[in-house]
Design a protein around this motif. Structure first.
Motif, PDB file in Angstrom:
ATOM      1  N   ARG A   1      -0.032   6.352 -10.486  1.00  0.00           N
ATOM      2  CA  ARG A   1      -0.602   5.003 -10.379  1.00  0.00           C
ATOM      3  C   ARG A   1      -0.758   4.315 -11.731  1.00  0.00           C
ATOM      4  O   ARG A   1      -0.827   3.099 -11.807  1.00  0.00           O
ATOM      5  N   ARG A   2      -0.841   5.098 -12.795  1.00  0.00           N
ATOM      6  CA  ARG A   2      -1.012   4.481 -14.114  1.00  0.00           C
ATOM      7  C   ARG A   2       0.206   3.666 -14.528  1.00  0.00           C
ATOM      8  O   ARG A   2       0.134   2.859 -15.456  1.00  0.00           O
TER       9      ARG A   2
ATOM     10  N   LYS B   1       0.832  -1.214   0.000  1.00  0.00           N
ATOM     11  CA  LYS B   1       0.000   0.000   0.000  1.00  0.00           C
ATOM     12  C   LYS B   1       0.863   1.259   0.000  1.00  0.00           C
ATOM     13  O   LYS B   1       0.496   2.278  -0.591  1.00  0.00           O
TER      14      LYS B   1
ATOM     15  N   ARG C   1      -1.674  15.341  -4.599  1.00  0.00           N
ATOM     16  CA  ARG C   1      -2.926  14.672  -4.905  1.00  0.00           C
ATOM     17  C   ARG C   1      -3.194  14.678  -6.407  1.00  0.00           C
ATOM     18  O   ARG C   1      -3.730  13.741  -6.982  1.00  0.00           O
TER      19      ARG C   1
ATOM     20  N   MET D   1       1.964   1.799  -3.521  1.00  0.00           N
ATOM     21  CA  MET D   1       0.861   2.300  -4.348  1.00  0.00           C
ATOM     22  C   MET D   1       0.422   3.700  -3.922  1.00  0.00           C
ATOM     23  O   MET D   1      -0.446   4.293  -4.539  1.00  0.00           O
TER      24      MET D   1
ATOM     25  N   PHE E   1      -4.943  -7.839  -6.538  1.00  0.00           N
ATOM     26  CA  PHE E   1      -5.332  -8.029  -5.142  1.00  0.00           C
ATOM     27  C   PHE E   1      -5.781  -9.459  -4.913  1.00  0.00           C
ATOM     28  O   PHE E   1      -6.241 -10.127  -5.826  1.00  0.00           O
TER      29      PHE E   1
ATOM     30  N   MET F   1      -1.332   4.239  -1.356  1.00  0.00           N
ATOM     31  CA  MET F   1      -2.658   4.163  -0.755  1.00  0.00           C
ATOM     32  C   MET F   1      -2.561   4.548   0.715  1.00  0.00           C
ATOM     33  O   MET F   1      -3.543   4.920   1.347  1.00  0.00           O
ATOM     34  N   GLU F   2      -1.379   4.387   1.270  1.00  0.00           N
ATOM     35  CA  GLU F   2      -1.072   4.854   2.622  1.00  0.00           C
ATOM     36  C   GLU F   2       0.217   5.655   2.526  1.00  0.00           C
ATOM     37  O   GLU F   2       1.049   5.409   1.644  1.00  0.00           O
TER      38      GLU F   2
ATOM     39  N   GLN G   1     -10.996  -7.373  -6.532  1.00  0.00           N
ATOM     40  CA  GLN G   1     -11.641  -6.073  -6.736  1.00  0.00           C
ATOM     41  C   GLN G   1     -12.210  -5.906  -8.138  1.00  0.00           C
ATOM     42  O   GLN G   1     -12.028  -4.863  -8.762  1.00  0.00           O
TER      43      GLN G   1
ATOM     44  N   PRO H   1      -2.882  10.131  -9.565  1.00  0.00           N
ATOM     45  CA  PRO H   1      -3.435   9.237 -10.584  1.00  0.00           C
ATOM     46  C   PRO H   1      -2.415   8.892 -11.676  1.00  0.00           C
ATOM     47  O   PRO H   1      -2.343   7.733 -12.111  1.00  0.00           O
ATOM     48  N   TYR H   2      -1.651   9.901 -12.102  1.00  0.00           N
ATOM     49  CA  TYR H   2      -0.690   9.661 -13.185  1.00  0.00           C
ATOM     50  C   TYR H   2       0.418   8.720 -12.717  1.00  0.00           C
ATOM     51  O   TYR H   2       0.903   7.885 -13.471  1.00  0.00           O
TER      52      TYR H   2
ATOM     53  N   PRO I   1      -9.120   4.590  -1.852  1.00  0.00           N
ATOM     54  CA  PRO I   1      -8.745   3.189  -1.622  1.00  0.00           C
ATOM     55  C   PRO I   1      -7.767   3.076  -0.460  1.00  0.00           C
ATOM     56  O   PRO I   1      -6.850   3.877  -0.341  1.00  0.00           O
TER      57      PRO I   1
ATOM     58  N   GLY J   1      -5.765   4.758 -11.526  1.00  0.00           N
ATOM     59  CA  GLY J   1      -5.236   6.017 -12.046  1.00  0.00           C
ATOM     60  C   GLY J   1      -6.260   6.980 -12.600  1.00  0.00           C
ATOM     61  O   GLY J   1      -5.931   7.803 -13.448  1.00  0.00           O
TER      62      GLY J   1
END
Ligand SMILES: Nc1ncnc2c1ncn2[C@@H]1O[C@H](COP(=O)(O)OP(=O)(O)OP(=O)(O)O)[C@@H](O)[C@H]1O
Ligand SMILES: [Mg+2]
Lengths: 222, 319
Positions: free
Chosen positions: A78-79, A46, A71, A49, A85, A51-52, A89, A75-76, B318, B229
């Protein structure tokens, strides 16, 4: 590809999930992440990623210092990362095809380009014939493979997997490990969290072992 | 593995075509609308709530517009009668008529000579025989002043000016009637504006709440989209369009309601007006105003969705 520099993670309850962690995963490397239940494997993924957020230390992934990731940039960032998982999911309100297409649509691919890539990814995991089915109609192993197809459809530079073979029989596990090997061979870095010792022993790769949030040893199986 | 494995199973570094921002919006707009159509029942309910909320102030405003128009079309209303000096010559009467008609606040002036006044009075009052026995005509000549539309709000001022003329003996205005009407219209206009404001706020809240439920329903999808993303804008977009569609649908219903109300009222009202000697006909909503209403409704929906989306989407991360 991934660099942890004295990273700690303390959850809001006060629990120290990770303590003073340091390791390096090079570009194109393949490594297992193992440890007892609650050792902090999922937490580590996490953090990668984003996520944390780490409570201390530096996490650098794909050249980005995640402490300084805004922030807007998230997104970019993470792509470039594919994630599989344990609970896959998947969205049960749409077809297998549409599930796998999601990362592409989000990135603004045209429908033709997306369709081409989705079919390529489904072909890879051997589910091309089931593209129009709802994932709920698939077996656990098939669902897991849809999750993998979704993780790789965007051709990420880094592939993360959390217990990807958790509820699969050995034969299916081997098939899925084979898929990860294939992606690794075309240059994708791979990090797989698992406590399936057999899986680790069968595939000769670097192993990172977590013990109560600390890195125990870093055996180089190869 | 399959026939096209050779062409695309290997990681190809081909340049990909990204679709334009405009195209993305178009697709999202269509998708959002079709989602509303999947549950026509509950969507229609929301549309109706918005439609009624919008139709109320619009009907009131249209009604007021008609009232003002009607006031203008009823000739006598607001007319000022000037009873002239009984000894005034015909030339002086005509002079007065022309001078008053030249005033900015005055539309037309009609002169009623003493003789005509007498004939009219004899015919309408039923006192014909009594009057016939009089040697002299007891009635003065009268100038009937029709004020310009712009002066309708300030008749007392005009009446005062006219009263100051030397040849004018007595001024009679149907003041109370006109003033009351204007006071009522002024008050009702405020009421309508306040109502519009309040109900507009209601529309924003109604859309906001509906969009909040839509977001809750698609929570899983939002989580996955963020994980693979999706930008905040991408995740928010379908809900913004949902808000706009709720607004526009509500706007359409409100137009329909307004049309029905006016159709319902115009029959009895025209009957009533004929009794008062008016051929006034009820003016419904114009095409341009209907369009304005649609745009406003869509705008309110967008605002409602915006407020909710900004608050809600931050909470869905998430983890
Ligand atoms: N969101 C959270 N809030 C508080 N504590 C958490 C949270 N997530 C995990 N933890 C705690 O952090 C520790 C590490 O959890 P983590 O999920 O990383 O373990 P794991 O190695 O993945 O275990 P498993 O093999 O069972 O999946 C656990 O003790 C867990 O209780
Ligand atoms: Mg775990």
């Amino acid at each position: 590809m991934i660099k942890f520099d004295s990273v700690s993670k303390r959850y809001p309850g006060g629990h120290e999930a990770l303590l003073n962690l340091g390791f390096d995963l090079g570009a194109g490397e393949f490594a297992f992440l193992t440890g007892h239940s609650g050792a902090g494997k999922s937490t580590l993924l996490k953090l990668v990623m984003c996520m944390e957020k780490a409570s201390g230390g530096q996490v650098i992934v794909n050249g980005k210092n995640l402490n300084r990731l805004s922030r807007r940039q998230l997104p970019y960032f993470r792509r470039n990362i594919g994630v599989v998982f344990q609970d896959h999911q998947l969205l049960f309100d749409r077809s297998v095809f549409d599930n796998v297409a999601l990362p592409l649509l989000v990135a603004g691919y045209s429908n033709e380009d997306a369709a081409r890539r989705v079919r390529a990814a489904l072909d890879k995991v051997g589910l091309l014939k089931k593209e129009n089915q709802n994932p709920i109609a698939l077996s656990g192993g098939e669902q897991q493979r849809v999750g993998i197809a979704r993780a790789v459809v965007n051709k990420p530079v880094l592939l993360l997997a959390d217990e990807p073979t958790g509820n699969l029989d050995p034969e299916l596990s081997a098939e899925i490990m084979d898929l990860f090997e294939q992606f690794n061979q075309v240059g994708t870095s791979v990090l797989i969290a698992t406590h399936d010792r057999g899986l680790i022993d069968r595939n000769k790769h670097r192993v990172l072992t977590l013990e109560k949030g600390r890195l125990a040893d870093s055996e180089d199986a190869a | 593995m399959s026939r096209n494995a050779s062409s695309n199973s290997v990681v190809g570094r081909k340049k990909v075509n990204k679709i334009s921002w405009f195209q993305q919006n178009q697709e999202t707009a269509v998708d959002s609308l079709s989602r509303l159509m999947v549950e026509p029942g509950s969507s229609f309910l929301t549309w109706s709530v918005i439609g009624i909320a919008l139709a109320l102030p619009v009907c009131l405003l249209l009604f007021l517009q008609n009232l003002q128009q009607l006031n203008r079309s009823l000739d006598q209303a607001g007319n000022i009668s000037l009873f002239m000096d009984i000894a005034i010559s015909e030339a002086a009467l005509e002079n007065n008529r022309r001078e008053i008609e030249a005033m900015e606040e005055v539309l037309t002036v009609t002169a009623i000579s003493a003789e005509t006044a007498l004939v009219e009075f004899q015919a309408t009052s039923g006192l014909g025989n009594v009057l016939e026995n009089l040697d002299e005509n007891p009635l003065p000549p009268v100038l009937v002043v029709t004020p310009a539309e712009t002066a309708l709000g300030s008749l007392p001022v005009l009446a005062g000016e006219l009263d100051a003329r030397p040849d004018v003996e007595y001024v009679q205005v149907d003041l109370e009637w006109v003033q009351r009407l204007f006071a009522i219209i002024g008050f009702a206009e405020r009421l309508a504006a306040g109502l519009a404001l309040l109900l507009g706020l209601g529309v924003i809240l109604a859309v906001g709440n509906t969009v909040r439920l839509a977001i809750e329903n698609r929570r899983d999808e939002i989580l996955v989209m963020k994980l693979v993303g999706g930008t905040d804008a991408y995740v928010a977009r379908p809900f913004l369009y949902t808000g706009i569609w709720y607004g526009i649908g509500g706007g359409l219903i409100s137009i329909l309601l307004v049309l029905i109300v006016f159709l319902f009222l115009s029959g009895p009202l025209s009957q009533l007006l004929t009794l008062y000697g008016s051929d006034y006909s009820l003016a419904g909503i114009s095409v341009s105003n209907a369009l304005l209403l649609l745009v406003t409704a869509g705008g309110l929906g967008f605002i409602g969705a915006c407020v909710t989306v900004i608050r809600q989407l931050k909470n869905i991360e998430p983890a």
